[in-house]
Enzyme design. Structure first.
Site, PDB file in Angstrom:
ATOM      1  N   SER A   1       0.813  -1.207   0.000  1.00 52.96           N
ATOM      2  CA  SER A   1       0.000   0.000   0.000  1.00 52.96           C
ATOM      3  C   SER A   1       0.855   1.269   0.000  1.00 52.96           C
ATOM      4  O   SER A   1       1.574   1.531  -0.954  1.00 52.96           O
ATOM      5  CB  SER A   1      -0.957  -0.040   1.190  1.00 52.96           C
ATOM      6  OG  SER A   1      -1.868   1.025   1.162  1.00 52.96           O
TER       7      SER A   1
ATOM      8  N   ASP B   1      10.698   5.229  -9.841  1.00 56.88           N
ATOM      9  CA  ASP B   1      10.363   5.737 -11.171  1.00 56.88           C
ATOM     10  C   ASP B   1      11.099   7.034 -11.486  1.00 56.88           C
ATOM     11  O   ASP B   1      11.467   7.296 -12.636  1.00 56.88           O
ATOM     12  CB  ASP B   1       8.856   5.956 -11.298  1.00 56.88           C
ATOM     13  CG  ASP B   1       8.100   4.658 -11.546  1.00 56.88           C
ATOM     14  OD1 ASP B   1       8.758   3.607 -11.673  1.00 56.88           O
ATOM     15  OD2 ASP B   1       6.858   4.692 -11.604  1.00 56.88           O
TER      16      ASP B   1
ATOM     17  N   LYS C   1      -0.406  -4.319  -3.148  1.00 52.15           N
ATOM     18  CA  LYS C   1      -1.722  -3.795  -2.763  1.00 52.15           C
ATOM     19  C   LYS C   1      -1.842  -2.371  -3.295  1.00 52.15           C
ATOM     20  O   LYS C   1      -1.329  -1.426  -2.706  1.00 52.15           O
ATOM     21  CB  LYS C   1      -1.918  -3.799  -1.255  1.00 52.15           C
ATOM     22  CG  LYS C   1      -3.278  -3.233  -0.829  1.00 52.15           C
ATOM     23  CD  LYS C   1      -3.371  -3.085   0.674  1.00 52.15           C
ATOM     24  CE  LYS C   1      -4.688  -2.421   1.065  1.00 52.15           C
ATOM     25  NZ  LYS C   1      -4.779  -1.017   0.590  1.00 52.15           N
TER      26      LYS C   1
END
Length: 476
Positions: free
Chosen positions: A310, A321, A335
């Site tokens: 999460s 990224d 999740k």
């Protein structure tokens, strides 16, 4: 037609439509209500209506994803405490491995009223405010220990032997003694940002014990106070480190906004995360604001494992990224859904409902569906050559080190056991968490994931320190 008659017709139409829509929504609820009423009046044995309601709610949420649930009356308060990171009580963790025996203290929290009153790990709670609670359940004992801030609770504990496990220092059966403690209830704050070890004053040190030039911060959850705690730590560190390790292993997540705010401490531009609702429609997009708490040229390593989920995945994916951090460890849980807590029964219970999915800055999916395969796109995968796993023995030692650093009372209990081992004929190799020279193992020597992270930080610094060769255009 008179305008008055037209108004009456329009009002009648609107009222009829409202009744129809209300009936459509109420019809399923009437079915559940009728079933509850029939069971209540005709089932062969009496049954509690609250249990029936809970079972009905659990049945409805069972066909949704695994992150949806009904939070009943007796669990909602604890859930709110975990999110707000504070509760009113005496500050202990308790357990009841054997329901036929009294509730036992796992450990008092650092700085808690229970610790100041002298409560120790292993104490059995046998009496609260004059009431015998030796045969009560864990939930019942916990409820009696909690109460209004500023009030006093009188607790009698049974302490077994010298090392708290029912035996004395020689391994013989110890004599149990009962102690009466007077404990002030207070606001207990649950910390979510911790360091590598504690100093002599039980304050966290956010640097590696084996290498103080590396800053180390471990997040245990993402609660309402997590971003504020981390901000304070980073401001105190003041970028005075050669690299920073952000440990998210075992962190199952928490609040979306806490994860967004933490990412913003490391980025000064770019997308952090986006959420999409039913139909794949983009609902919200979160971007970094100008300025950072950690300088852009400071190398960062993020540690993850299969229990990082999460909000942990939001942070790891975002920094990966943007190439702001190297990710080390094992693949995360996967999740990638957002849950809202929707109050029921006037705020006494709630429905935890998935309302959206979130996506990485790259637009890639994070959520792992039930039938997902390893080769599918989900979770966060460590960077190339950065996948490092822990064997069971190392994981056990590392978990023990974390527990004892977080709860010094447990470390004190272990120290008693160590002295007992030294007095016995046990070889040094059987003394867990202790090197051959008797010095407790540090994080770098114990944790291969942490070692790889520090190696990656040093490699990043080496690249940054290399002189750049710029092509200078010839004069014309």
């Amino acid at each position: 037609m008179p305008s008055r008659n037209l108004n009456i017709i329009l009002l009648t139409f609107c009222f009829s439509l409202l009744c129809y829509l209300t009936h459509r929504r109420a019809k399923p609820a009437m079915l559940v209500g009728d079933a509850l009423d029939l069971i209540h009046h005709h089932y062969v044995d009496p049954i509690d209506e609250e249990r029936l309601l809970t079972a009905a709610m659990n049945g409805m949420t069972s066909i949704l994803d695994q992150n949806c649930e009904y939070i009943p009356l007796d669990a909602y308060a604890s859930f709110q405490d975990s999110m707000s990171q504070e509760f009113a009580g005496i500050g202990i963790y308790v357990e009841q491995p054997d329901v036929t025996k009294p509730v036992r203290v796992v450990t008092p929290l650092v700085g808690s009223p229970a610790l100041r009153a002298g409560m120790m790990p292993g104490d059995e709670i046998v009496e609260i405010d004059g009431e015998d609670v030796a045969k009560l359940s864990l939930k019942e004992v916990s409820a009696r220990l909690k109460g209004p801030i500023g009030t006093i609770v009188y607790v009698v504990v049974r302490r077994n032997g010298e090392d708290g496990d029912g035996r004395d220092g020689d391994g013989q059966d110890g004599d149990a003694q009962e102690l009466s403690l007077s404990i002030d209830r207070s606001t207990i704050e649950l910390e979510s940002v911790i360091g590598d070890y504690r100093d002599e004053n039980n304050n966290w040190v956010y640097r590696l014990q084996d290498d103080p030039s590396i800053a180390y911060v471990r997040l245990t959850s993402f609660g309402e106070k997590t971003d504020g705690e981390l901000r304070t730590v980073l401001e105190r560190l003041n970028n005075d480190f050669r690299g920073l390790v952000l440990d998210l292993r075992g962190n199952s997540g928490g609040l979306l906004y806490a994860a967004v705010d933490i990412c913003d401490m490391f980025l000064d531009r770019g997308r952090i995360v986006s959420t999409r609702i039913r139909g794949g429609k983009v609902y919200d997009e979160f971007d970094a604001q100008t300025g950072t708490l950690v300088k852009i040229d400071k190398p960062v390593a993020v540690l993850i494992d299969g229990n990082s989920a999460s909000a942990s995945e939001i942070v790891a994916a975002c920094l990966q990224d943007h190439q702001r951090a190297v990710v080390v460890g094992t693949r995360s849980y996967g999740k990638g859904t957002v849950q809202n807590i929707l109050p029921l029964q006037y705020g006494r219970s709630a429905l935890r409902l998935t309302v959206a999915r979130y996506y990485r800055p790259s637009g890639k999916n994070i959520h792992r569906v039930i039938d997902a395969k390893p080769e599918d796109e989900w979770g966060v995968t460590p960077d190339p050559k950065m996948e490092v796993s822990l064997d069971e023995n190392t994981l056990e030692k590392l978990s023990k080190r974390w527990r004892e650093a977080s709860y010094p009372s447990l470390a004190a209990a272990s120290e008693l056991q160590l002295h007992s081992d030294e007095a016995s004929d046990k070889p040094t190799s059987e003394k867990k968490g202790v090197q051959a020279d008797g010095i407790p193992e540090g994080g770098l020597s114990l944790d291969p994931v942490l070692r790889r992270a520090v190696e990656a930080i040093d490699a990043d610094r080496a690249i940054d320190d290399e002189p750049s060769i710029d092509t200078v255009p010839a004069a014309a």
